[in-house]
Design an enzyme around this catalytic site. Structure first.
Site, short mmCIF file in Angstrom:
data_model
loop_
_atom_site.label_atom_id
_atom_site.label_comp_id
_atom_site.label_asym_id
_atom_site.label_seq_id
_atom_site.Cartn_x
_atom_site.Cartn_y
_atom_site.Cartn_z
N HIS A 7 0.85 -1.19 0.00
CA HIS A 7 0.00 0.00 0.00
C HIS A 7 0.88 1.23 0.00
O HIS A 7 2.11 1.13 0.12
CB HIS A 7 -0.98 -0.02 1.17
CG HIS A 7 -0.36 0.05 2.53
ND1 HIS A 7 0.46 -0.93 3.03
CD2 HIS A 7 -0.44 1.00 3.51
CE1 HIS A 7 0.84 -0.61 4.26
NE2 HIS A 7 0.32 0.57 4.57
N HIS B 181 1.18 3.92 2.00
CA HIS B 181 1.68 4.64 3.17
C HIS B 181 3.21 4.71 3.07
O HIS B 181 3.86 3.75 2.64
CB HIS B 181 1.25 3.95 4.48
CG HIS B 181 -0.16 4.28 4.87
ND1 HIS B 181 -0.92 3.45 5.67
CD2 HIS B 181 -0.95 5.35 4.58
CE1 HIS B 181 -2.11 4.01 5.86
NE2 HIS B 181 -2.16 5.15 5.20
N ASP C 243 5.82 4.49 4.94
CA ASP C 243 6.76 3.53 5.52
C ASP C 243 6.80 2.23 4.72
O ASP C 243 7.60 1.35 5.03
CB ASP C 243 6.45 3.26 7.00
CG ASP C 243 5.01 2.84 7.24
OD1 ASP C 243 4.14 3.22 6.43
OD2 ASP C 243 4.75 2.13 8.23
N HIS C 244 5.96 2.12 3.71
CA HIS C 244 5.95 0.91 2.87
C HIS C 244 6.43 1.17 1.45
O HIS C 244 6.59 0.23 0.68
CB HIS C 244 4.55 0.29 2.84
CG HIS C 244 4.14 -0.24 4.18
ND1 HIS C 244 4.16 -1.58 4.49
CD2 HIS C 244 3.74 0.40 5.30
CE1 HIS C 244 3.78 -1.75 5.74
NE2 HIS C 244 3.51 -0.56 6.26
N HIS D 23 -7.33 -2.13 5.38
CA HIS D 23 -6.46 -1.14 6.03
C HIS D 23 -7.07 0.22 5.73
O HIS D 23 -8.15 0.30 5.14
CB HIS D 23 -5.03 -1.30 5.48
CG HIS D 23 -4.00 -0.48 6.18
ND1 HIS D 23 -3.97 -0.33 7.55
CD2 HIS D 23 -2.94 0.26 5.71
CE1 HIS D 23 -2.95 0.45 7.87
NE2 HIS D 23 -2.32 0.82 6.77
N ASP E 264 0.17 -4.22 6.75
CA ASP E 264 -0.85 -3.51 7.53
C ASP E 264 -2.27 -3.97 7.20
O ASP E 264 -2.74 -3.81 6.06
CB ASP E 264 -0.75 -2.00 7.26
CG ASP E 264 0.56 -1.42 7.78
OD1 ASP E 264 1.40 -2.20 8.27
OD2 ASP E 264 0.73 -0.19 7.68
ZN LIG Z 1 -0.26 1.51 6.50
#
Ligand SMILES: [Zn+2]
Length: 304
Positions: A29, A31, A33-34, A161, A231
């Protein structure tokens, strides 16, 4: 590679991994941090004179994220980047984009480029004010990505998520059973006949005796299955394809005392991750949390 958070290229440099062998990146996804590490990684690969194409899979938006960033920083004249955008409602990925040798002179500006010389954007107005999730996907809502490499097939499953998110399941091809060479030799097989028997071909000897492959070769060896659920709070769509997996990698952001937060923000508690592992009959479960809100690393063998 599954996800590409900030600083991924530094971690690769500190490891024994050879970045030249990287074939595909599966982004769960968008976000940060990914996926925010992908830009640094692309440039590290380019600086290493990579020529092989790189496949990037991810939810809708991954294409504009990458192309806008590369365009804004002067274009791209490196190796071919093949982007596969996944749509939760399709049975196949909905759009493939091949990004190759696009430079500022050859490529039109992204459609989202400001037309005025000065443009101010308030991100506050486009953020989801709730930033919460309550939805669940239907079972078996699976996207087959086909055979990606080395006899490994990949599948994407939409999981719950706060933003569109995919779990990934990788399944290795079954391997041929093991030939009982001593038994085959005792029955009279020799030389190339051994290979024929292993490939499932029956062999007739000069004396008219037939050696049947099934009598000297064991059952096929089941290929390994690995499921990666980053997540998420629910993974309903993944159950069918991920069941009986050899390894489940599953996030857990909270302990059970924060169950309500986990459901509200589309994350899992350690207990939720373990329950998913039990329901899948996973042989091995590794639960983790990337950003470190709650430190937890739990590895269990034979959990059922
Ligand atoms: Zn996330």
């Amino acid at each position: 590679m599954i996800d590409c958070g900030e600083g991924t290229q530094h971690q690769i440099k500190c490891s024994q991994l050879k970045s030249s062998k990287l074939h595909s990146i599966f982004i769960t996804h968008l976000h940060g941090d990914h996926c925010y590490g992908i830009f640094g990684l692309l440039h590290m690969l380019k600086a290493g004179n990579r020529t092989n194409p790189l496949h990037v899979y991810g939810p809708i938006g991954i294409q504009s994220l990458i192309t806008n960033a590369l365009y804004a920083s002067g274009g791209w004249n490196g190796f071919e980047i093949i982007i596969h955008e996944l749509g939760v409602h399709g049975t196949k990925y909905e759009q493939d984009t091949i990004l190759n040798y696009c430079t500022t002179s050859e490529t039109k500006p992204p459609s989202t480029s400001p037309s005025q010389s000065y443009h101010q954007t308030s991100f506050q107005v486009i953020l989801n004010p709730q930033n919460k999730c309550q939805f669940r996907y239907k079972p078996n809502q699976i996207i087959s990505l086909g055979e990606i490499d080395f006899g490994i097939s990949a599948f994407a499953c939409p999981i719950t998520h706060r933003v569109e998110t995919f779990g990934y399941v990788f399944i290795e091809k079954d391997k041929e059973g093991i030939l009982n060479a001593a038994k085959a030799t005792a029955l009279g097989a020799k030389g190339p006949q051994m290979g024929m028997l292993k490939r499932g071909i029956d062999v007739t000897l000069k004396n008219g005796t037939t050696i049947y492959s099934k009598d000297v070769v064991g059952d096929n060896i089941r290929g390994k299955k690995i499921a990666v659920m980053q997540d998420c709070s629910y993974i309903d769509s993944a159950f069918e394809i991920a069941k009986d997996c050899d390894v489940l990698i599953h996030e857990c952001t909270y302990d059970q005392s924060h169950y309500d937060n986990a459901i509200t923000f589309g994350h899992s508690t350690a207990s939720m991750a373990a329950t998913h592992a039990l329901n899948l009959k996973a042989k091995f479960c590794c639960s983790h949390n990337f950003p470190g809100f709650f430190f937890f690393l739990h590895i269990t063998q034979k959990i059922y």
